[in-house]
Design an enzyme around this catalytic site. Structure first.
Site, PDB file in Angstrom:
ATOM      1  N   ARG A 299      11.556   1.265   5.438  1.00  0.00           N
ATOM      2  CA  ARG A 299      10.386   0.689   4.634  1.00  0.00           C
ATOM      3  C   ARG A 299      11.113   0.246   3.132  1.00  0.00           C
ATOM      4  O   ARG A 299      10.506  -0.153   2.394  1.00  0.00           O
ATOM      5  CB  ARG A 299       9.426   2.034   4.172  1.00  0.00           C
ATOM      6  CG  ARG A 299       8.495   2.307   5.557  1.00  0.00           C
ATOM      7  CD  ARG A 299       7.381   3.077   5.238  1.00  0.00           C
ATOM      8  NE  ARG A 299       6.486   3.121   6.173  1.00  0.00           N
ATOM      9  CZ  ARG A 299       6.292   3.774   7.430  1.00  0.00           C
ATOM     10  NH1 ARG A 299       7.576   4.592   7.589  1.00  0.00           N
ATOM     11  NH2 ARG A 299       5.524   3.622   8.293  1.00  0.00           N
TER      12      ARG A 299
ATOM     13  N   GLY B 221      21.926   4.431   8.536  1.00  0.00           N
ATOM     14  CA  GLY B 221      21.555   5.682   9.115  1.00  0.00           C
ATOM     15  C   GLY B 221      21.322   5.766  10.530  1.00  0.00           C
ATOM     16  O   GLY B 221      21.865   6.704  11.033  1.00  0.00           O
ATOM     17  N   HIS B 222      20.652   4.775  11.190  1.00  0.00           N
ATOM     18  CA  HIS B 222      20.519   4.438  12.744  1.00  0.00           C
ATOM     19  C   HIS B 222      21.993   4.568  13.130  1.00  0.00           C
ATOM     20  O   HIS B 222      22.059   5.357  14.110  1.00  0.00           O
ATOM     21  CB  HIS B 222      19.714   3.475  13.074  1.00  0.00           C
ATOM     22  CG  HIS B 222      18.210   3.560  12.610  1.00  0.00           C
ATOM     23  ND1 HIS B 222      17.761   2.633  11.555  1.00  0.00           N
ATOM     24  CD2 HIS B 222      17.353   4.367  12.922  1.00  0.00           C
ATOM     25  CE1 HIS B 222      16.507   2.964  11.476  1.00  0.00           C
ATOM     26  NE2 HIS B 222      16.215   3.993  12.192  1.00  0.00           N
TER      27      HIS B 222
ATOM     28  N   SER C 140      16.024   3.899   4.503  1.00  0.00           N
ATOM     29  CA  SER C 140      14.638   3.868   5.074  1.00  0.00           C
ATOM     30  C   SER C 140      14.468   2.209   5.660  1.00  0.00           C
ATOM     31  O   SER C 140      14.679   1.314   4.850  1.00  0.00           O
ATOM     32  CB  SER C 140      13.510   4.559   4.496  1.00  0.00           C
ATOM     33  OG  SER C 140      12.200   4.297   4.890  1.00  0.00           O
TER      34      SER C 140
ATOM     35  N   MET D 196      12.368   3.041  16.047  1.00  0.00           N
ATOM     36  CA  MET D 196      11.307   2.326  15.560  1.00  0.00           C
ATOM     37  C   MET D 196      11.763   0.905  15.210  1.00  0.00           C
ATOM     38  O   MET D 196      11.164  -0.006  14.691  1.00  0.00           O
ATOM     39  CB  MET D 196      10.235   2.544  14.819  1.00  0.00           C
ATOM     40  CG  MET D 196       9.510   3.768  15.213  1.00  0.00           C
ATOM     41  SD  MET D 196       7.661   3.937  14.704  1.00  0.00           S
ATOM     42  CE  MET D 196       7.714   3.826  12.741  1.00  0.00           C
TER      43      MET D 196
ATOM     44  N   LYS E 254      16.239  12.866   6.950  1.00  0.00           N
ATOM     45  CA  LYS E 254      15.087  12.406   5.941  1.00  0.00           C
ATOM     46  C   LYS E 254      13.840  12.755   6.358  1.00  0.00           C
ATOM     47  O   LYS E 254      13.091  13.159   5.586  1.00  0.00           O
ATOM     48  CB  LYS E 254      15.481  10.765   5.913  1.00  0.00           C
ATOM     49  CG  LYS E 254      14.599  10.109   4.826  1.00  0.00           C
ATOM     50  CD  LYS E 254      14.780   8.909   4.720  1.00  0.00           C
ATOM     51  CE  LYS E 254      14.187   8.051   5.870  1.00  0.00           C
ATOM     52  NZ  LYS E 254      12.715   8.277   5.687  1.00  0.00           N
ATOM     53  N   ASP E 255      13.441  12.620   7.557  1.00  0.00           N
ATOM     54  CA  ASP E 255      12.174  13.142   8.209  1.00  0.00           C
ATOM     55  C   ASP E 255      12.367  14.477   8.516  1.00  0.00           C
ATOM     56  O   ASP E 255      12.275  14.747   9.666  1.00  0.00           O
ATOM     57  CB  ASP E 255      11.805  12.009   9.308  1.00  0.00           C
ATOM     58  CG  ASP E 255      11.738  10.725   8.950  1.00  0.00           C
ATOM     59  OD1 ASP E 255      10.756  10.570   7.910  1.00  0.00           O
ATOM     60  OD2 ASP E 255      12.304   9.743   9.322  1.00  0.00           O
TER      61      ASP E 255
ATOM     62  N   GLN F  92       1.414   6.745  16.009  1.00  0.00           N
ATOM     63  CA  GLN F  92       1.815   7.431  14.537  1.00  0.00           C
ATOM     64  C   GLN F  92       1.479   6.826  13.255  1.00  0.00           C
ATOM     65  O   GLN F  92       1.777   7.386  12.162  1.00  0.00           O
ATOM     66  CB  GLN F  92       3.394   7.841  14.547  1.00  0.00           C
ATOM     67  CG  GLN F  92       4.212   6.694  14.256  1.00  0.00           C
ATOM     68  CD  GLN F  92       5.581   7.170  14.777  1.00  0.00           C
ATOM     69  OE1 GLN F  92       6.076   7.478  15.896  1.00  0.00           O
ATOM     70  NE2 GLN F  92       6.395   7.109  13.553  1.00  0.00           N
TER      71      GLN F  92
END
Length: 296
Positions: free
Chosen positions: A187, A36-37, A185, A30, A149-150, A61
């Site tokens: 966020r 991480g990506h 993250s 997103m 993580k998810d 979502q």
């Protein structure tokens, strides 16, 4: 690198790669890309060619009280990161491309989507499963890469891919963390400096659980209670849930006897963070199952 903004052209590119017998890799995101990506992109480049990264902030979502409109967006910065990472194609469709007028279909993975994140965020996993299925159909990857993580999301996507006999293999990679243990993250950038410091309590709680499990603790209620005590000692932390569940069914377990996940969700002001640890119970000697391998 080529940036693609329409479903039809992305499908044309995917068909061409498939006709040439190439193994395409897809990293769905997103945006607001972080290390991480980039680790997923690196893995995709090892396994696949061409590599496609999608950037799409999926409105389906997000709940009515969630942060869809303020979700971080910096397409040019993300584009540069993707290009520098050696990606072949960037798929960045508009909302209207993915959900054209009259769109009425959704995907629901029953059971797995009802608890934990699904209970806290009703409709979230329906939106995730719907958009991921669309992306897999559009890009037709041989491999699709997700982060652990998810963890509940990854399990749901794997179930969807198996149930619908999709050609794409779902590949899940370990969590990438900051030096102080906080899981990366998008966020995290919402956190104030005080909240960012407080957020390290997630890793401390998981590390405490790991030490207890590796020392022989198998009673999940004791492990969860100790984690909650760690969390409540941090004034800025407001726990949403702390649970230990079966890694396949995501149902709660009473004792650690098989592969499990330690999961937690905690709010820091207006920001909600999740984290987890994988626990595998093994018996290398063929006797009583008693050895734990914990992966943060």
């Amino acid at each position: 690198m080529e940036a693609i903004h329409t479903v039809e052209w992305m499908k044309q590119v995917a068909r061409h790669a498939r006709a040439e017998g190439r193994l395409t890799g897809l990293v769905p995101t997103m945006g607001a890309l972080h290390a991480g990506h980039l680790s997923l992109i690196e893995a995709a480049r090892r396994d696949s060619s061409p590599v496609i990264v999608s950037i799409f902030v999926n409105p389906k979502q997000f709940g009515p009280t969630e942060d869809y409109r303020k979700y971080p967006r910096d397409f040019e910065a993300d584009r540069r990161k993707v290009e520098d990472a050696g990606v072949d194609f960037l798929f960045a469709p508009s909302v209207e491309e993915i959900y054209p007028p009259g769109f009425r279909t959704s995907v629901n993975v029953e059971g797995l989507a009802d608890r934990l994140e699904g209970k806290t965020r009703p409709g979230h996993f329906r939106g995730v499963a719907t958009v991921v299925l669309k992306l897999l159909e559009i890009a037709a990857p041989r491999f699709a890469y997700f982060g652990r993580k998810d963890a509940q999301q990854a399990r749901i996507i794997r179930q969807m891919a198996a149930d619908l006999s999709l050609d794409s293999e779902i590949v899940v990679y370990p969590i990438v963390r900051e030096p102080d243990g906080l899981a990366l993250s998008s966020r995290n950038q919402y956190l104030s400096s005080a909240e960012r410091k407080a957020a390290t309590v997630l890793h401390r709680a998981l590390s405490g659980a790991r030490r207890a499990i590796e020392a022989g603790e198998r009673d999940t209620m004791r492990i969860v209670s100790a984690m909650r005590r760690e969390l409540v000692e941090e004034p800025l932390a407001s726990p949403d849930y702390v649970e230990i569940v079966d890694a396949d069914s995501f149902e709660p377990v009473v004792r650690l006897t098989r592969s499990c996940l330690v999961l937690l969700a905690v709010r820091f002001g207006g920001t909600r963070l999740i984290d987890n640890m994988q626990v595998d119970i093994v018996d290398p000697r063929g006797g009583v199952v008693n050895e734990a391998i914990c992966s943060l």
